[in-house]
Design a protein around this motif. Sequence first.
Motif, mmCIF file in Angstrom:
data_model
loop_
_atom_site.group_PDB
_atom_site.id
_atom_site.type_symbol
_atom_site.label_atom_id
_atom_site.label_comp_id
_atom_site.label_asym_id
_atom_site.label_seq_id
_atom_site.Cartn_x
_atom_site.Cartn_y
_atom_site.Cartn_z
ATOM 1 N N VAL A 103 40.258 39.416 27.923
ATOM 2 C CA VAL A 103 38.920 38.920 27.607
ATOM 3 C C VAL A 103 37.999 40.026 27.101
ATOM 4 N N ALA A 104 38.359 41.277 27.348
ATOM 5 C CA ALA A 104 37.583 42.416 26.829
ATOM 6 C C ALA A 104 38.556 43.557 26.574
ATOM 7 N N SER A 105 38.462 44.136 25.386
ATOM 8 C CA SER A 105 39.379 45.209 25.008
ATOM 9 C C SER A 105 38.590 46.460 24.647
ATOM 10 N N HIS A 106 39.006 47.570 25.213
ATOM 11 C CA HIS A 106 38.391 48.871 24.926
ATOM 12 C C HIS A 106 39.501 49.892 24.675
ATOM 13 N N GLY A 141 41.597 47.442 29.245
ATOM 14 C CA GLY A 141 41.203 46.093 28.885
ATOM 15 C C GLY A 141 41.004 45.272 30.145
ATOM 16 N N CYS A 189 41.430 37.948 32.148
ATOM 17 C CA CYS A 189 40.574 36.870 32.646
ATOM 18 C C CYS A 189 40.676 36.675 34.154
#
Length: 71
Positions: free
Chosen positions: A33-36, A42, A45
Motif C-alpha cells: 500500500v506504500a512503497s519507498h 514498503g 495492507c
Amino acid sequence: MSRRTVLPTQRTCGHTPPCPTAEDPDREAALLVASHPEQGWGLLCNGVVLFDDTGELLPDGRVVAPQRRTG
C-alpha cells in the motif's frame, strides 16, 4: 521520554480475497500500500513493514530478522 506507537495487529483488508494478517505465515503475500524503494522499505495492507533485506517489522513492534538465502 520516548513514545512508541504500536499499530493494531488486525487490519481490515478490503481486497478480495482478503490479504493474510500480520500473524499468518504468508503475511508477505499481502498487497503493498506504500512503497519507498529509495529508503528500502514498503508497507503492506496488513500493517507489516517489509524491508529490502527481507527483514520485517510487525504491527505489534516485533522484529523478524532478514532471511538469508542459501545456495
